[in-house]
Structure formats: structure tokens, C-alpha cells
Design a protein around this motif. Structure first.
Motif, PDB file in Angstrom:
ATOM      1  N   ILE A 180       0.798  -1.232   0.000  1.00 46.49           N
ATOM      2  CA  ILE A 180       0.000   0.000   0.000  1.00 46.49           C
ATOM      3  C   ILE A 180       0.826   1.275   0.000  1.00 46.49           C
ATOM      4  CG2 ILE A 180      -1.898  -1.157   1.200  1.00 46.49           C
ATOM      5  CD1 ILE A 180      -1.068   0.470   3.721  1.00 46.49           C
ATOM      6  N   SER A 181       2.120   1.202   0.329  1.00 45.81           N
ATOM      7  CA  SER A 181       2.860   2.432   0.603  1.00 45.81           C
ATOM      8  C   SER A 181       3.700   2.942  -0.565  1.00 45.81           C
ATOM      9  CB  SER A 181       3.757   2.254   1.831  1.00 45.81           C
ATOM     10  OG  SER A 181       4.826   1.365   1.548  1.00 45.81           O
ATOM     11  N   CYS A 182       3.862   2.144  -1.617  1.00 46.61           N
ATOM     12  CA  CYS A 182       4.596   2.631  -2.783  1.00 46.61           C
ATOM     13  C   CYS A 182       4.101   1.916  -4.027  1.00 46.61           C
ATOM     14  CB  CYS A 182       6.111   2.469  -2.614  1.00 46.61           C
ATOM     15  SG  CYS A 182       6.783   0.855  -3.059  1.00 46.61           S
ATOM     16  N   ASP A 183       4.457   2.439  -5.174  1.00 47.48           N
ATOM     17  CA  ASP A 183       4.054   1.845  -6.441  1.00 47.48           C
ATOM     18  C   ASP A 183       4.597   0.418  -6.534  1.00 47.48           C
ATOM     19  OD1 ASP A 183       4.454   1.192  -9.414  1.00 47.48           O
ATOM     20  OD2 ASP A 183       3.230   3.014  -9.510  1.00 47.48           O
ATOM     21  N   PRO A 184       3.771  -0.552  -6.945  1.00 51.12           N
ATOM     22  CA  PRO A 184       4.239  -1.943  -7.044  1.00 51.12           C
ATOM     23  C   PRO A 184       5.444  -2.108  -7.966  1.00 51.12           C
ATOM     24  CG  PRO A 184       1.837  -1.845  -7.194  1.00 51.12           C
ATOM     25  CD  PRO A 184       2.326  -0.429  -7.235  1.00 51.12           C
ATOM     26  N   ALA A 185       5.531  -1.317  -9.013  1.00 45.51           N
ATOM     27  CA  ALA A 185       6.674  -1.432  -9.926  1.00 45.51           C
ATOM     28  C   ALA A 185       7.970  -1.060  -9.216  1.00 45.51           C
ATOM     29  CB  ALA A 185       6.468  -0.546 -11.151  1.00 45.51           C
ATOM     30  N   LEU A 186       7.929  -0.037  -8.373  1.00 43.36           N
ATOM     31  CA  LEU A 186       9.112   0.337  -7.612  1.00 43.36           C
ATOM     32  C   LEU A 186       9.478  -0.769  -6.627  1.00 43.36           C
ATOM     33  CD1 LEU A 186      11.312   2.214  -6.590  1.00 43.36           C
ATOM     34  CD2 LEU A 186       9.587   3.406  -5.210  1.00 43.36           C
ATOM     35  N   ALA A 187       8.484  -1.316  -5.958  1.00 45.12           N
ATOM     36  CA  ALA A 187       8.744  -2.389  -5.002  1.00 45.12           C
ATOM     37  C   ALA A 187       9.419  -3.576  -5.684  1.00 45.12           C
ATOM     38  CB  ALA A 187       7.443  -2.820  -4.333  1.00 45.12           C
ATOM     39  N   GLN A 188       8.970  -3.934  -6.863  1.00 46.87           N
ATOM     40  CA  GLN A 188       9.553  -5.067  -7.578  1.00 46.87           C
ATOM     41  C   GLN A 188      10.981  -4.767  -8.035  1.00 46.87           C
ATOM     42  OE1 GLN A 188       8.414  -8.243  -7.893  1.00 46.87           O
ATOM     43  NE2 GLN A 188       6.886  -7.513  -6.419  1.00 46.87           N
ATOM     44  N   THR A 189      11.233  -3.521  -8.434  1.00 43.03           N
ATOM     45  CA  THR A 189      12.595  -3.138  -8.805  1.00 43.03           C
ATOM     46  C   THR A 189      13.534  -3.297  -7.610  1.00 43.03           C
ATOM     47  OG1 THR A 189      11.853  -1.584 -10.501  1.00 43.03           O
ATOM     48  CG2 THR A 189      14.044  -1.229  -9.585  1.00 43.03           C
ATOM     49  N   LEU A 190      13.089  -2.848  -6.456  1.00 42.45           N
ATOM     50  CA  LEU A 190      13.909  -2.942  -5.246  1.00 42.45           C
ATOM     51  C   LEU A 190      14.125  -4.394  -4.838  1.00 42.45           C
ATOM     52  CD1 LEU A 190      12.289  -0.019  -3.244  1.00 42.45           C
ATOM     53  CD2 LEU A 190      14.515   0.007  -4.389  1.00 42.45           C
ATOM     54  N   LEU A 191      13.083  -5.194  -4.942  1.00 40.47           N
ATOM     55  CA  LEU A 191      13.222  -6.615  -4.622  1.00 40.47           C
ATOM     56  C   LEU A 191      14.226  -7.275  -5.561  1.00 40.47           C
ATOM     57  CD1 LEU A 191      12.376  -9.139  -3.054  1.00 40.47           C
ATOM     58  CD2 LEU A 191      10.489  -9.405  -4.676  1.00 40.47           C
TER      59      LEU A 191
END
Length: 274
Positions: A180-191
Motif C-alpha cells: 500500500i505504501s509505494c508503487d508496485p513497480a518500484l517495489a519489484q525493482t527494489l526486490l
């Protein structure tokens, strides 16, 4: 018991790019009158997120704003809701004004010294409120100036803590409030960066999904993207007294952390330009 402190609640450096790095658990200050009520173990503040300013020493070079707590989490936990509600219902947690260590031992030498409601309110007014006011103010400034803002909440923890999790924790624990706290695309990039870091393990929204700061301030619909990184301390420091920073160990993980910060900046600056 009345609570007083003469230490400012935070240190702050304003940057030039659309990112604020928050470090709510690096503080070690305990006012002397309060320290006198703690056990000998607690006076060493072992549950500190040690040396994160040093680990993130590239923050100024990258143009990030940096907000750093000064007081120990034993005084008040800046990553808890102001009402003390549990962030992980049903699991063992420490509170807004903790009464025990991560090893589940008492903080206070005498049970009569545990803070009551009035003292908790005084600590909240003196430390919690100013930190969060500055955090909200800086995010608003960044978003007003750039059209978008990112918040990186930096944490670290001992790699083995039976009270909170089984076995050894993954090294790089990214939390986005379960998405909920950031764009899913950014989260996946970080992962992807965490999972490709040779010699380290990474996970997204595992045992640590982001605390109050990540969940409360992250709002992608309003162009504010928040991420928490909970790192194992074994990745960069000695996990027992004297809690020394280990430069040769830290040199392995620091480039990966920097890559994640650079990815956050690239993402939000791309949104700003778009």
C-alpha cells in the motif's frame, strides 16, 4: 513521574532531490533521570539500529534529505502509532514506550518505575510529535517542489531474535505495508536488487512489512512513495557488545543499499518529469 530532556528530538539535513531518508531507531540518548531507572543491560541500549548514518554515508552525495532520531527507542519508539496500537496483531512486539528488550527482559529495574500514561504523553509531546512534524513537513516540501516524494525508512536488527522470528532473518527485508505504501513497480525493482545481491538474501513484505512511518506516510495516489528496509546487523556490524561497525563487512552490502536508493530516486524523478 515527570519526563524531561534537554536533547533535541532529531537532527536534520535538507537535500536537493525528492527523497527523505528517515532513521527513527538510531538514537542512543537516554536522559540521566530515566537511565537511573533502567537495568544495567538496558543502559547499553542494545536494541539500537546502530551505525546507520555511517552505512548511509552516501545520502548527502545523492542529494537526499536525512532525518535522524537522537533518543533511544527505549525512551519512545518513533515507528509506533501515537496510541501504541500493535502493528502486528497476534505477534510479539514492543510498545510505544517499551518495557522490555528484544530478548524479552525487563527494561526497568523496579516495576514501579514503568512509565504511566502521563509520562508516556510527556515523552510523546517532547520527542515523537516533533519528529513526525518534521517528517511530514519535509515530505510536503519535497512534493510541493518536485511534484512527487519518496520516503526511505532505514532500520537494522539482529539477525537472530527468537522472540520475533524463527531462525535467521533474511538480510534485506523490504516493507511496503503489504503493497500500500509505494508503487508496485518500484517495489519489484527494489526486490530485484535485493535478490540479485550476491551473498545476501532479500524479501518483500516478509516478517517486516513496514512500521508506522511507512504505512502512515506512504500514499502512491498522492505521489508519496514509502519503503522500509530492515537490514540484518550481521551484514555490516558486530551484533553484540561493543556493537562495533565492521568496515570490511559493511563494504559488501553498502553498494547494494546505494543501488536501491538510486533506484528510488530514478523512479520518482521519472514520475516528476512525466
Amino acid at each position: 513521574m515527570a519526563f524531561t530532556t534537554h536533547e533535541p528530538p532529531f537532527r536534520f539535513r535538507q537535500g536537493t532531490r525528492p527523497l527523505l531518508i528517515s532513521m527513527p531507531h538510531v538514537g542512543t540518548h537516554v536522559p540521566p533521570a530515566l537511565a537511573a531507572r533502567l537495568t544495567e543491560e538496558a543502559r547499553h541500549v542494545p536494541d539500537t539500529d546502530w551505525h546507520l548514518e555511517r552505512l548511509y554515508d552516501f545520502a548527502d552525495e545523492l542529494g537526499a534529505s536525512v532525518l535522524v532520531a537522537t533518543h533511544s527507542r527505549y525512551v519512545i519508539d518513533l515507528n509506533r502509532p501515537p496510541d501504541g496500537a500493535s502493528l502486528y496483531p497476534g505477534q510479539s512486539v514492543t510498545g510505544l514506550c517499551p518495557v522490555d528488550t528484544f530478548d524479552d527482559t525487563p527494561l526497568y529495574a523496579d516495576a514501579a518505575d514503568v512509565p504511566g500514561d502521563a509520562e508516556v504523553a510527556e515523552r510523546r509531546d517532547a520527542i515523537w510529535q516533533p519528529y513526525h512534524a518534521k517528517l511530514a513537513e519535509e515530505l510536503a516540501r519535497i512534493r510541493a517542489h518536485h511534484g512527487v516524494a519518496a520516503l526511505w525508512d532505514a532500520h537494522s536488527i539482529r539477525s537472530v531474535l527468537p522472540r520475533f522470528f524463527d531462525g535467521k532473518l533474511p538480510d534485506l527485508n523490504l516493507g511496503t505495508g503489504k503493497g500500500i505504501s509505494c508503487d508496485p513497480a518500484l517495489a519489484q525493482t527494489l526486490l530485484g536488487i535485493a535478490e540479485s545481491a550476491t551473498g545476501y538474501t532479500g524479501v518483500l513484505n516478509g516478517r517486516f512489512t513496514g512500521g508506522y512511518i511507512t504505512r502512515n506516510y506512504g500514499n502512491p495516489a498522492q505521489n508519496v512513495h514509502a519503503v522500509q528496509l530492515e537490514m540484518t546487523q550481521s551484514s555490516y556490524m558486530q551484533e553484540k557488545l561493543p556493537f562495533d561497525y565492521l568496515p570490511e563487512v559493511a563494504a559488501g552490502v553498502q553498494p547494494h543499499v546505494r543501488r536501491m536508493i538510486e533506484a528510488v530516486l530514478a523512479f520518482v524523478e521519472g514520475r516528476a518529469k512525466g
